[in-house]
Design a protein around this motif. Structure first.
Motif, PDB file in Angstrom:
ATOM      1  N   ILE A   1       0.844  -1.201   0.000  1.00  0.00           N
ATOM      2  CA  ILE A   1       0.000   0.000   0.000  1.00  0.00           C
ATOM      3  C   ILE A   1       0.876   1.246   0.000  1.00  0.00           C
ATOM      4  O   ILE A   1       0.628   2.185  -0.764  1.00  0.00           O
ATOM      5  CB  ILE A   1      -0.976   0.001   1.193  1.00  0.00           C
ATOM      6  N   ALA A   2       1.889   1.263   0.840  1.00  0.00           N
ATOM      7  CA  ALA A   2       2.788   2.415   0.895  1.00  0.00           C
ATOM      8  C   ALA A   2       3.444   2.651  -0.457  1.00  0.00           C
ATOM      9  O   ALA A   2       3.458   3.774  -0.971  1.00  0.00           O
ATOM     10  CB  ALA A   2       3.846   2.202   1.984  1.00  0.00           C
ATOM     11  N   TYR A   3       3.982   1.604  -1.050  1.00  0.00           N
ATOM     12  CA  TYR A   3       4.636   1.727  -2.351  1.00  0.00           C
ATOM     13  C   TYR A   3       3.652   2.219  -3.412  1.00  0.00           C
ATOM     14  O   TYR A   3       3.957   3.118  -4.197  1.00  0.00           O
ATOM     15  CB  TYR A   3       5.241   0.384  -2.762  1.00  0.00           C
ATOM     16  N   GLY A   4       2.455   1.628  -3.417  1.00  0.00           N
ATOM     17  CA  GLY A   4       1.438   2.014  -4.389  1.00  0.00           C
ATOM     18  C   GLY A   4       0.985   3.455  -4.256  1.00  0.00           C
ATOM     19  O   GLY A   4       0.558   4.073  -5.229  1.00  0.00           O
ATOM     20  N   CYS A   5       1.092   3.997  -3.050  1.00  0.00           N
ATOM     21  CA  CYS A   5       0.681   5.386  -2.801  1.00  0.00           C
ATOM     22  C   CYS A   5       1.863   6.346  -2.806  1.00  0.00           C
ATOM     23  O   CYS A   5       1.702   7.540  -2.537  1.00  0.00           O
ATOM     24  CB  CYS A   5      -0.060   5.480  -1.470  1.00  0.00           C
TER      25      CYS A   5
ATOM     26  N   ALA B   1      -0.784   8.472   8.761  1.00  0.00           N
ATOM     27  CA  ALA B   1      -0.324   9.857   8.896  1.00  0.00           C
ATOM     28  C   ALA B   1       0.155  10.405   7.559  1.00  0.00           C
ATOM     29  O   ALA B   1      -0.110  11.553   7.208  1.00  0.00           O
ATOM     30  CB  ALA B   1       0.783   9.946   9.944  1.00  0.00           C
ATOM     31  N   ALA B   2       0.851   9.573   6.783  1.00  0.00           N
ATOM     32  CA  ALA B   2       1.364  10.009   5.489  1.00  0.00           C
ATOM     33  C   ALA B   2       0.247  10.254   4.481  1.00  0.00           C
ATOM     34  O   ALA B   2       0.369  11.117   3.613  1.00  0.00           O
ATOM     35  CB  ALA B   2       2.342   8.972   4.947  1.00  0.00           C
ATOM     36  N   LEU B   3      -0.846   9.518   4.595  1.00  0.00           N
ATOM     37  CA  LEU B   3      -1.946   9.643   3.637  1.00  0.00           C
ATOM     38  C   LEU B   3      -3.040  10.607   4.089  1.00  0.00           C
ATOM     39  O   LEU B   3      -3.949  10.901   3.328  1.00  0.00           O
ATOM     40  CB  LEU B   3      -2.574   8.263   3.375  1.00  0.00           C
ATOM     41  N   SER B   4      -2.947  11.109   5.301  1.00  0.00           N
ATOM     42  CA  SER B   4      -4.052  11.908   5.860  1.00  0.00           C
ATOM     43  C   SER B   4      -4.143  13.324   5.305  1.00  0.00           C
ATOM     44  O   SER B   4      -5.109  14.020   5.586  1.00  0.00           O
ATOM     45  CB  SER B   4      -3.935  11.963   7.390  1.00  0.00           C
ATOM     46  N   ASN B   5      -3.172  13.755   4.507  1.00  0.00           N
ATOM     47  CA  ASN B   5      -3.195  15.120   3.983  1.00  0.00           C
ATOM     48  C   ASN B   5      -4.077  15.291   2.757  1.00  0.00           C
ATOM     49  O   ASN B   5      -4.226  16.403   2.270  1.00  0.00           O
ATOM     50  CB  ASN B   5      -1.776  15.572   3.639  1.00  0.00           C
ATOM     51  N   ALA B   6      -4.630  14.218   2.231  1.00  0.00           N
ATOM     52  CA  ALA B   6      -5.468  14.311   1.037  1.00  0.00           C
ATOM     53  C   ALA B   6      -6.573  13.263   1.110  1.00  0.00           C
ATOM     54  O   ALA B   6      -6.479  12.304   1.862  1.00  0.00           O
ATOM     55  CB  ALA B   6      -4.623  14.085  -0.217  1.00  0.00           C
ATOM     56  N   ALA B   7      -7.603  13.470   0.315  1.00  0.00           N
ATOM     57  CA  ALA B   7      -8.657  12.465   0.183  1.00  0.00           C
ATOM     58  C   ALA B   7      -8.178  11.423  -0.825  1.00  0.00           C
ATOM     59  O   ALA B   7      -7.556  11.761  -1.827  1.00  0.00           O
ATOM     60  CB  ALA B   7      -9.944  13.121  -0.311  1.00  0.00           C
ATOM     61  N   TRP B   8      -8.418  10.158  -0.551  1.00  0.00           N
ATOM     62  CA  TRP B   8      -7.925   9.086  -1.395  1.00  0.00           C
ATOM     63  C   TRP B   8      -9.039   8.151  -1.823  1.00  0.00           C
ATOM     64  O   TRP B   8      -9.920   7.822  -1.041  1.00  0.00           O
ATOM     65  CB  TRP B   8      -6.904   8.233  -0.641  1.00  0.00           C
TER      66      TRP B   8
END
Length: 96
Positions: A44-48, A64-71
């Protein structure tokens, strides 16, 4: 994008949340070769596009790394690790 029997428009640009338009990031991650929690998290991390050091693999850090945007996150081939995926998605949603 066509994934098995599902066809998605991965070109969506924004989503409305709490009355605000948010930029929407979209990713599809193939989990068919992941067998452990760490492998699912790394995939998931690599894919994002999230850089996660080998010794620091956890859903809280990924959240935390993904929380800055809607996904829009499509997790394909997850049937064999569905309980692991459910726990990770729950943590990601809690961080959102």
């Amino acid at each position: 994008m066509k994934i098995g029997r599902i066809e998605l428009d991965m070109n969506a640009r924004c989503v409305r949340r709490d009355g605000q338009d948010l930029r929407l990031g979209s990713r599809a991650v193939d989990l068919s070769s992941a067998a452990t929690t760490d492998e699912v998290l790394r995939a998931i991390a690599y894919g994002c596009g999230v850089d996660m050091p080998e010794d620091v693999v956890c859903s809280e850090r990924l959240g935390a790394a993904l929380s800055n945007a809607a996904w829009l996150l499509v997790l394909d081939g997850a049937e064999h690790v569905i309980s692991v995926v459910a726990q990770i998605v729950e943590a990601l949603l809690a961080a959102a």
